[in-house]
Design an enzyme around this catalytic site. Structure first.
Site, PDB file in Angstrom:
ATOM      1  N   SER A  63     -10.000  -0.363   6.850  1.00 43.93           N
ATOM      2  CA  SER A  63      -9.294  -0.120   5.591  1.00 43.93           C
ATOM      3  C   SER A  63      -8.704  -1.359   4.933  1.00 43.93           C
ATOM      4  O   SER A  63      -8.359  -1.331   3.755  1.00 43.93           O
ATOM      5  CB  SER A  63      -8.181   0.908   5.806  1.00 43.93           C
ATOM      6  OG  SER A  63      -8.738   2.145   6.166  1.00 43.93           O
ATOM      7  N   LYS A  80       0.835  -1.204   0.000  1.00 47.14           N
ATOM      8  CA  LYS A  80       0.000   0.000   0.000  1.00 47.14           C
ATOM      9  C   LYS A  80       0.874   1.261   0.000  1.00 47.14           C
ATOM     10  O   LYS A  80       1.935   1.284   0.618  1.00 47.14           O
ATOM     11  CB  LYS A  80      -0.891  -0.026   1.251  1.00 47.14           C
ATOM     12  CG  LYS A  80      -1.864   1.122   1.379  1.00 47.14           C
ATOM     13  CD  LYS A  80      -2.701   0.968   2.642  1.00 47.14           C
ATOM     14  CE  LYS A  80      -3.709   2.081   2.826  1.00 47.14           C
ATOM     15  NZ  LYS A  80      -4.554   1.878   4.020  1.00 47.14           N
ATOM     16  N   SER A 140      -9.258   2.132   2.959  1.00 41.69           N
ATOM     17  CA  SER A 140      -8.343   2.905   2.152  1.00 41.69           C
ATOM     18  C   SER A 140      -7.299   2.050   1.421  1.00 41.69           C
ATOM     19  O   SER A 140      -6.561   2.562   0.587  1.00 41.69           O
ATOM     20  CB  SER A 140      -7.614   3.911   3.056  1.00 41.69           C
ATOM     21  OG  SER A 140      -6.848   3.237   4.060  1.00 41.69           O
TER      22      SER A 140
END
Length: 547
Positions: free
Chosen positions: A218, A119, A194
């Protein structure tokens, strides 16, 4: 007039350069794959991509599958998924150098030769960690995060970084730099967030193992929306990356965790990460190796469950997912015990919203200073920027609206030091009461709903209150995993026509619209255990997945 214009022009130039770097990354991936295919035309990429991680890892370690075959198979597939979903922000070209050096290493870690995706917000040396902010462009970090260092020591090869929403405070996946990421199962749907870039890449088959963070769901939203598995560990079981100032005031714990197609892959990942390297690199991580006995146990479980939190009404498919999973677990010899949740609205507003804006939204505003757009947090940003007299008027007007009034109230005013101390004490008390209720029922684990199916693009930004099912376990700091168990049926779609929600307000009506037209999309459940019992959580997830 001239100075703001020049500043905006400079910011747009940075955005343009970042997008060009992203395009160059995809070209580099394409050229690398083409070179490999020209040199190795007989390699069966499809058969490599079909292998589950445990089998792939075994073949890499025993030498029956060369690391470069696996690496370029996944680079090729990742390129395809990135073209379709816009999930990759950067290709880590040094991964090719690491691949060449891999064979020279004497010790083969559990993840030897496995390409992994990372990420955006997790630091990789020499690369930006933007969090979707323009001001973080062209600021390559000096060293790898602890997670990435341990992955490399275990032989894994980080090869791409993936997209996130601006500020990470969203369960969609869009920012002004790289744009919107799409769900690989249906391009009109959000991939979640996210860690949305990770969800899209792993869900589309472009990565066999991905890593994201979770401060309110997330990891779990992208996994549920994209039909894959994820584990949010206890906050410090794996060292989370350093977050931006916006999260410092949050009284909830950020966690870092893995995402994969199946539970056994998550277990293998946790075995690899919970090693001496992790404990030596970061002394704040408790030295608890993976508990094999707990994970492989076959003892019947005593499982708490609930169908709703009485705050966000579950979609028909969510409710059915819990009921069907409960029945399968009972048929397999496990004991299911109803668990009643209370005051979830108080937890969301008083612990989470109030905690985030305890400084009168000063940290929130500071994190967006100098940005061109506040895409994912427009309403909150506008409220935070409003003058105090307007906030007072708005909070008075909003009193009849159950959900809007607390948001305006908490964004509007500073908390005193005493109030912040009181807030943390309240959270401790809440955790204690929850665990007492858990132990009174003598539970091992908990079966819980997970928001789904995937919402349409743009809807997560309007429905921030729908994080109640996931945020609860960030407040409690319990390990929580997501397992897809069913798909939306025509019957679910028909039943959705009568969906009204608990408050019958604008949020409930909007959520009903966001659920519509989802036949065939995956729906997941959450599996939860007590703190530091990730192995038991994984064992429960495996049981659900198998059934």
């Amino acid at each position: 007039l001239l100075l703001p214009w020049r500043r905006r022009r400079a910011l747009w130039r940075k955005v343009k350069e970042a997008r060009q770097r992203q395009e160059r990354s995809l070209v580099q991936m394409e050229m690398a794959v083409r070179r490999f295919r020209e040199q190795h035309p007989s390699v069966n990429m499809i058969s490599i991509l079909s292998l589950p991680l445990p089998e792939l890892s075994k073949k890499l370690r025993d030498g029956s599958l060369p690391p470069e075959h696996v690496f370029y198979a996944y680079v090729g597939k990742a390129l395809q998924i990135a073209t379709e979903t816009n999930c990759i922000t950067e290709y880590l070209q040094e991964s090719e150098t690491q691949l060449r050096k891999a064979k020279l290493t004497g010790k083969l870690g559990l993840l030897y030769g496995v390409p992994v995706s990372i990420k955006d917000s997790i630091d990789c040396q020499g690369h930006d960690s933007t969090l979707g902010f323009i001001k973080n462009l062209n600021k390559p970090v000096a060293e790898d995060s602890t997670l990435v260092q341990v992955l490399r020591k275990q032989g894994a090869i980080p090869f791409v970084k993936t997209n996130v929403p601006q500020s990470l405070i969203s369960y969609d996946c869009k920012n002004l730099i790289f744009g919107q990421t799409f769900n690989p199962l249906l391009y009109t749907r959000s991939p979640g967030g996210s860690s949305g870039g990770e969800g899209a890449l792993v869900g589309g088959g472009g990565s066999i193992l991905g890593f994201g963070t979770d401060v309110g769901g997330s990891l779990r939203f992208p996994a549920a929306f994209c039909g894959i598995c994820a584990l949010k560990p206890t906050g410090n079981r794996l060292r989370p990356p350093t977050m931006n100032a916006l999260f410092w005031s949050l009284p909830v714990v950020t966690a870092v965790g893995p995402m994969a197609k199946d539970v056994e892959s998550l277990a293998l990942c946790m075995r690899a990460l919970l090693c001496e390297d992790m404990f030596n690199l970061d002394s704040t991580v408790p030295p608890l190796p993976f508990n094999e006995e707990m994970y492989s146990s076959t003892q019947p479980l005593r499982i708490g469950y609930y169908e709703t939190d009485f705050f966000t009404m579950p979609s028909p498919a969510m409710r059915r997912a819990i009921r069907e999973t409960k029945q399968l677990l009972e048929d397999a010899g496990h004991t299911l015990v109803p668990f009643e949740l209370i005051n979830v609205d108080y937890v969301i507003f008083n612990f989470c919203v109030r905690g985030m804006f305890a400084d009168g939204a000063a940290s929130f505003l500071k994190s967006f200073k100098g940005e061109l757009e506040k895409s994912s947090t427009g309403l909150l940003f506008w409220l935070a920027k409003s003058p105090n007299w307007l906030k007072t008027v708005l909070s008075w007007i909003a009193k009849p609206f159950h959900l809007l009034m607390p948001i305006i109230g908490f964004v509007s005013f500073f908390s005193t030091v005493d109030e912040v101390w009181s807030l943390h004490h309240e959270i401790e008390e809440f955790c204690h009461q929850f665990i007492t209720q858990w132990k009174k029922l003598n539970l091992d684990v908990m079966l819980c709903p997970m928001l789904g199916p995937a919402l349409g693009i743009g809807y997560p930004g309007k429905l921030s209150v729908a994080v109640s099912y996931t945020m609860l376990y960030n407040v409690l700091d319990f390990p929580a995993g997501v397992v897809p168990v069913t798909m939306v049926t025509d019957e679910d779609e028909e039943e959705l026509k009568g969906y009204q929600g608990y408050f019958r307000d604008w949020w409930d009506r909007t959520l009903a619209k966001a659920f519509r037209g989802s036949v065939g999309l995956p729906v997941a459940v959450q599996c939860v255990a007590l703190p530091w019992q990730e192995e038991l959580c994984l064992r429960f997830m495996k049981e659900v997945e198998t059934l």
